[in-house]
Scaffold this motif. Structure first.
Motif, short mmCIF file in Angstrom:
data_model
loop_
_atom_site.label_atom_id
_atom_site.label_comp_id
_atom_site.label_asym_id
_atom_site.label_seq_id
_atom_site.Cartn_x
_atom_site.Cartn_y
_atom_site.Cartn_z
N ARG A 114 59.54 62.48 73.74
CA ARG A 114 58.46 62.23 74.71
C ARG A 114 57.95 60.79 74.66
O ARG A 114 57.38 60.32 75.63
CB ARG A 114 57.28 63.17 74.47
CG ARG A 114 57.54 64.57 74.95
CD ARG A 114 56.31 65.38 74.94
NE ARG A 114 55.79 65.41 76.30
CZ ARG A 114 54.66 65.97 76.64
NH1 ARG A 114 53.89 66.51 75.74
NH2 ARG A 114 54.27 65.99 77.89
N LEU A 115 58.12 60.11 73.55
CA LEU A 115 57.60 58.74 73.42
C LEU A 115 58.15 57.84 74.52
O LEU A 115 57.43 57.04 75.10
CB LEU A 115 57.94 58.17 72.05
CG LEU A 115 57.38 56.79 71.78
CD1 LEU A 115 55.88 56.87 71.53
CD2 LEU A 115 58.07 56.17 70.58
N GLU A 116 59.41 58.01 74.82
CA GLU A 116 60.07 57.16 75.82
C GLU A 116 59.46 57.32 77.20
O GLU A 116 59.54 56.41 78.03
CB GLU A 116 61.57 57.47 75.85
CG GLU A 116 62.41 56.42 76.50
CD GLU A 116 62.32 55.04 75.86
OE1 GLU A 116 62.25 54.05 76.64
OE2 GLU A 116 62.31 54.92 74.64
N LEU A 117 58.80 58.44 77.47
CA LEU A 117 58.16 58.65 78.77
C LEU A 117 57.03 57.66 79.02
O LEU A 117 56.64 57.45 80.17
CB LEU A 117 57.60 60.08 78.87
CG LEU A 117 58.63 61.20 78.78
CD1 LEU A 117 57.93 62.55 78.70
CD2 LEU A 117 59.58 61.15 79.96
N PHE A 118 56.51 57.03 77.98
CA PHE A 118 55.40 56.09 78.13
C PHE A 118 55.86 54.66 78.44
O PHE A 118 55.06 53.84 78.85
CB PHE A 118 54.52 56.10 76.88
CG PHE A 118 53.77 57.38 76.73
CD1 PHE A 118 52.55 57.56 77.35
CD2 PHE A 118 54.30 58.43 76.00
CE1 PHE A 118 51.86 58.75 77.24
CE2 PHE A 118 53.62 59.63 75.88
CZ PHE A 118 52.40 59.79 76.51
N ARG A 119 57.13 54.37 78.22
CA ARG A 119 57.62 53.01 78.44
C ARG A 119 57.33 52.49 79.85
O ARG A 119 56.79 51.40 80.01
CB ARG A 119 59.11 52.91 78.11
CG ARG A 119 59.61 51.47 78.11
CD ARG A 119 61.09 51.38 77.75
NE ARG A 119 61.42 51.88 76.45
CZ ARG A 119 61.32 51.19 75.32
NH1 ARG A 119 60.88 49.96 75.35
NH2 ARG A 119 61.66 51.73 74.17
N PRO A 120 57.63 53.26 80.90
CA PRO A 120 57.35 52.75 82.25
C PRO A 120 55.87 52.44 82.49
O PRO A 120 55.54 51.48 83.18
CB PRO A 120 57.83 53.85 83.19
CG PRO A 120 58.66 54.76 82.38
CD PRO A 120 58.29 54.57 80.96
#
Length: 146
Positions: A114-120
């Motif tokens: 889920r961490l990668e969902l915050f990159r954008p």
């Protein structure tokens, strides 16, 4: 050498399998998680870090960004004022949201899918809520907040 002095190993991870609770994230949920400066900086640090990191390293990064200095130039008071809220509040909330796995007793943080969902959200941001009401956020040329 204590557990906090030795290098991290994959076996130090809080669990063998990363969580991937809810592949999607509503914008409201994302903005709620990202609202505090310390959580944004924690997520930013973890997006660029290895799979497993020491909680103290996260706190040092966040404290340095918050005080606009380097980790080497942080005072013990500056470190402690960031470490305690991360330890007691921000990291547990990120863990509850499924963004990280936080092994509080061992002081170890592991990213989840889920961490990668915050990159954008972090890359697209051009403004942010100020760290304190009296401050304005400044965005550097690389899109990172200062």
């Amino acid at each position: 050498m204590t557990a906090t002095d030795r290098p991290l190993r994959a076996s130090d991870a809080p669990s063998a399998e990363p969580r991937s609770e809810g592949a999607s994230l509503s914008p409201d949920d994302a903005f709620h998680v990202l609202r505090p400066f310390r959580r944004r900086e924690t997520i930013r640090y973890l997006l660029d870090a290895d799979d497993v990191v020491k909680m103290g390293d996260v706190a040092d990064h966040v404290a340095a960004r918050e005080h606009e200095t380097s980790v080497a130039d942080l005072t013990p008071t500056q470190r402690q004022r960031v470490y305690i809220p991360l330890y007691q509040s921000h990291l547990p909330k990120l863990d509850e949201a499924g963004v990280i796995e936080y092994d509080k007793p061992r002081g170890i943080v592991r990213s989840t899918d889920r961490l990668e969902l915050f990159r954008p959200y972090l890359e697209a941001a051009t403004t942010t809520l100020p760290k304190r009401a009296s401050e304005r956020a400044i965005v550097a040329e690389d899109g990172r907040f200062r």
